[in-house]
Enzyme design. Structure first.
Site: not given
Ligand code: ATP
Length: 328
Positions: A15, A29, A76, A107-109, A130, A132, A134, A176, A191
């Site tokens: 995101g 830079r 993603r 964290d996904g990235s 992000t 959040d 988180d 979330r 609030a």
């Molecule tokens: P946000 O917190 O905004 O959701 P994020 O980095 O956690 O950001 P994700 O959609 O969870 O967003 O992960 C981004 C991308 O990272 C995914 O679309 C995928 O390509 C890669 N990714 C996430 N988890 C894995 C995994 N277990 N193995 C390989 N690639 C992953």
């Protein structure tokens, strides 16, 4: 500073959040400062697999520190979750001669980056972007401070109409899994109640608390609800419940949604992004890999990816008590 790395790639993934552009600018830079070539990778891992790269220099990032979103776009990628997808991405990096990566995302990235590092021994560093907040290992993620200010501004405006019409507003904000945004904007926006994923207030206590406020002379109220609050009802269901169980209030709902992610980054986020970008590049130069840069006690520090991913970002419980006292 000793360094054998000649080319670094930078991308935004997951995101978007305000401050991502400021972080890209800082990475580019810092590379220019140390005579390292820098490539921007479009659309996160998706663009990495497709080899969608652009060479960037200090001037490529002019005029973006104040811009929300990300000039490199974000995405993603399902394909990067597969071994074949990651192998394609590795090949593209090799073709371009890119030797290390800075990933700005959540964290996904970072999970993707860590797996990529394990498979190909490819140096990677992460910058937490992000709204959040988180992620473990930093008190602030990029975009969080901006989002807080955006949401408080929105709540102030909602308060104007709430008090003019004696209304009770449920305002849903992002969060979330964690209630950082809700808790902080709830206190800052005055609030009556703050509903967060970390705590289950319960419907009856919510209604009881609103009745108490009304009795104490309040003619309007704001309840801030994090997306993932534990009561487990949507804001619209909460409205229905209060409508049915409490008279005297005109109950309304406002879901703030994606506007929380947009806008020009705050001063805090711009400075944080600048500091994090410098640290990420210079850590790569020192041979460090598989870490996220983060802010702790106003110092930029490193946290290993696996800890940043698995660790829990904890809310400040003191704020809950402060909120209780303030909403008397
Ligand atoms: P946000 O917190 O905004 O959701 P994020 O980095 O956690 O950001 P994700 O959609 O969870 O967003 O992960 C981004 C991308 O990272 C995914 O679309 C995928 O390509 C890669 N990714 C996430 N988890 C894995 C995994 N277990 N193995 C390989 N690639 C992953």
């Amino acid at each position: 500073m000793s360094n054998s790395i000649q080319k670094i790639g930078v991308m935004t993934s997951g995101g978007d959040s305000p401050g991502m552009n400021a972080a890209i600018r800082s990475v580019v830079r810092t590379c220019a400062y140390h005579n390292i070539e820098c490539y921007g990778i479009y659309r996160g891992y998706e663009g990495m697999i497709e080899g969608d790269f652009i060479e960037m220099n200090a001037r490529s990032v002019k005029g973006i520190i104040n811009k929300g979103g990300t000039i490199l776009k974000t995405a993603r990628s399902k394909e990067f979750r597969t071994k074949e997808g990651r192998a394609k991405a590795y090949k593209q990096l090799q073709n371009k001669g890119i030797e290390a990566l800075v990933v700005i995302g959540g964290d996904g990235s970072f999970t993707g980056a860590m797996i990529f590092n394990q498979e190909f021994n490819f140096p990677v560093m992460g910058i937490p972007g992000t709204i959040d907040n988180d992620i473990y290992g930093t008190t602030h993620t990029l975009g969080y401070d901006t989002a807080l200010n955006t949401v408080v501004e929105a709540i102030d405006k909602i308060r104007d109409t709430a008090s003019s019409h004696n209304r009770l507003f449920f305002v849903e904000v992002m969060g979330r899994d964690v209630g950082h945004i809700a808790l902080n904007v709830g206190v800052a926006g005055g609030a009556e109640e703050i509903l967060i994923p970390e705590e289950d207030l319960g419907l009856d206590r919510l209604v009881e608390s609103l009745r108490r406020s009304k009795k104490s002379g309040k003619s309007s109220s704001i309840v801030v609800v994090a997306e993932g609050d534990k009561i487990g009802k949507s804001v619209f269901e909460l409205k229905d419940y209060v409508d049915q169980n409490m008279e005297g209030y005109d109950v309304r709902v406002s879901v703030l949604g994606h506007m929380q992610r947009g806008g020009s980054p705050s001063c805090f986020d711009r400075v944080l992004a600048s500091r994090m970008g410098v640290k990420a590049v210079e850590s790569i130069m020192e041979g460090t890999s598989n870490y996220m840069v983060g802010l702790k006690n106003d110092i930029i520090e490193l946290t290993p990816f696996d800890q940043a991913i698995k660790g829990q970002s904890k809310i400040n419980m003191e704020l809950l008590r402060v909120s209780d006292i303030m909403s008397i």
